[in-house]
Design an enzyme around this catalytic site. Structure first.
Site, PDB file in Angstrom:
ATOM      1  N   TYR A 126       5.956  -0.716   3.844  1.00 41.87           N
ATOM      2  CA  TYR A 126       6.127   0.612   3.622  1.00 41.87           C
ATOM      3  C   TYR A 126       6.554   0.809   2.248  1.00 41.87           C
ATOM      4  O   TYR A 126       6.072   1.756   1.301  1.00 41.87           O
ATOM      5  CB  TYR A 126       6.463   1.478   4.577  1.00 41.87           C
ATOM      6  CG  TYR A 126       5.330   1.934   5.745  1.00 41.87           C
ATOM      7  CD1 TYR A 126       4.473   2.536   5.511  1.00 41.87           C
ATOM      8  CD2 TYR A 126       5.240   0.941   6.643  1.00 41.87           C
ATOM      9  CE1 TYR A 126       3.285   3.026   6.585  1.00 41.87           C
ATOM     10  CE2 TYR A 126       4.330   0.950   7.725  1.00 41.87           C
ATOM     11  CZ  TYR A 126       3.425   2.057   7.577  1.00 41.87           C
ATOM     12  OH  TYR A 126       2.345   2.086   8.528  1.00 41.87           O
ATOM     13  N   GLU A 162       3.841   2.974  14.930  1.00 36.60           N
ATOM     14  CA  GLU A 162       3.684   1.593  15.177  1.00 36.60           C
ATOM     15  C   GLU A 162       4.592   0.763  15.717  1.00 36.60           C
ATOM     16  O   GLU A 162       4.426  -0.265  16.522  1.00 36.60           O
ATOM     17  CB  GLU A 162       3.242   0.969  13.611  1.00 36.60           C
ATOM     18  CG  GLU A 162       2.073   1.700  13.179  1.00 36.60           C
ATOM     19  CD  GLU A 162       2.028   1.535  11.660  1.00 36.60           C
ATOM     20  OE1 GLU A 162       2.719   0.689  11.002  1.00 36.60           O
ATOM     21  OE2 GLU A 162       1.254   2.110  10.928  1.00 36.60           O
TER      22      GLU A 162
END
Length: 394
Positions: free
Chosen positions: A95, A137
């Site tokens: 990310y 997630e």
């Protein structure tokens, strides 16, 4: 938490993202893969070439800008994307890389209009959005790992059978090479197959629906062989022509938010086109085993009989059930699934599941809405990144 100032700035940029979002995401992906070519091992190269991934990301960023002060409304979309991420092995450490290049792309495309204040606000917003995805997630990885026969990422599976279902669709039966069983899944979900193709630099990832009811022994995927000149063809041709019984491939744990509602007692209508029949086979197989008294209507479209997979299987499964309707439509014979036929054959109070090529979906789903079926009863699956469902009129 975001400051009110950052929220106001991000929301004020939403119109710009609506106009130039795809331009920004196209620059983002180009720069991302230039700096980190190893990430090409995780992405579907075809979706990149066709622009579907860029459009999907642009839509996501735009929605995030609109709802940055209430991201909870986006949770269903977040979970859908997170399912894809988990099935591809995307992790928390990816990310920051994405954030760096997304902010860079905004600055590159907008130029001086992307002031330091705007970039800072978007950096804060991206951090909040990324944390939501990472959290969701993380739980998905944990659930995949901790279930019976579970595994979090990719695992080696052996091809134990290979069966032609039509002139262009072949089923592959998969078992773990370590001798364990397979985890259960929800009928309609998919797995990711990761392949090394000789002569290619990067790995190939493709998601295929599981096409039989859950069992403890095997996964089954059923793959349409695309033409070699078709960008989608490289993986499917390799599977059809090169992967044989006894070969090993890498597979992810089942994922996806398109699946049969096992708790519902309402009738079920399955509507599929072409290879979109694959998740429907898992649903029908499951219903026949677990709730054979549940009424089922199955409407399937194909080009012709030779390309119609699973016809005999559907008839066999339905012979064990109490209340079924089965109709097929072949475009080569100018037999199409019209609005009138949908009105006549879709159970009025049913849970409806739709899967097929994008033009098929664009024609069928808006028509169901026009006929008065509620959106929360119409469930559908795109193969690949979702696209707009504006009606297509023949």
């Amino acid at each position: 938490m975001l400051s009110q100032k950052s929220i106001d700035i991000v929301k004020s940029t939403a119109p710009i993202l609506a106009d130039r979002g795809v331009e920004i995401t196209s620059v983002f992906y180009k720069n991302l893969f230039t700096a980190h070519p190893e990430l090409l091992n995780m992405f579907n190269h075809v979706n990149q070439k066709q622009g579907r991934q860029q459009t999907a990301l642009a839509n996501t960023v735009y929605a995030a800008a609109l709802h940055i002060d209430n991201l909870g409304v986006l949770l269903p979309a977040v979970k859908q994307i997170a399912q894809k991420h988990r099935s591809l092995g995307i992790k928390a450490e990816h990310y920051p890389i994405v954030g760096e290049h997304l902010l860079g792309a905004i600055k590159e495309v907008l130029g001086d209009a992307a002031t330091d204040e705007i970039i800072q606000a978007w950096a804060e917003a991206y951090g909040v959005i990324a944390d939501v995805f990472i959290s969701v997630e993380k739980e998905m990885y944990k659930a995949a790992q901790e279930q019976e026969n579970g595994f979090a990422e990719f695992k080696n599976f052996k091809i134990v059978n290979k069966v032609a279902e039509s002139d262009i669709i072949t089923s592959f039966y998969l078992q773990p090479t370590d001798g364990s069983g397979v985890p259960t899944f929800l009928p309609g979900q998919y797995i990711t197959v990761r392949l090394t193709i000789p002569g290619e630099t990067y790995l190939f990832n493709r998601q295929y629906s599981l096409s039989q009811a859950p069992n403890q022994d095997t996964f089954r995927i059923s793959v349409k062989k695309e033409y070699e000149m078709n960008p989608n063809g490289k993986v499917s041709v390799f599977l059809h022509e090169n992967i044989q019984i006894g070969d090993t491939i890498e597979v992810s744990a089942p994922a996806g938010d398109f699946y049969l509602d096992m708790e519902s007692t309402r009738p079920v209508t399955l509507i599929s086109g072409g290879v979109g029949i694959t998740p429907m086979m898992s649903m029908l197989d499951t219903i026949s085993k677990n709730s054979p008294t549940r009424p089922v209507a199955f409407l399937h479209g194909a080009r012709n009989n030779a390309l119609h997979a699973f016809d005999k299987d559907v008839r066999k499964l339905m012979s064990t059930m109490e209340d079924t309707t089965y109709m097929s439509f072949y475009s080569d014979e100018n037999r199409l699934l019209t609005k009138e036929l949908l009105a006549e054959n879709v159970f009025s109070n049913s849970d409806i599941y739709v899967c097929g090529p994008v033009p098929f979906m664009k024609a069928i789903i808006p028509t169901l809405y026009e006929l008065g079926f509620a959106e929360d009863r119409v469930h559908f699956e795109f193969f690949g990144p979702a696209v707009s469902l504006e009606p297509t009129h023949a």
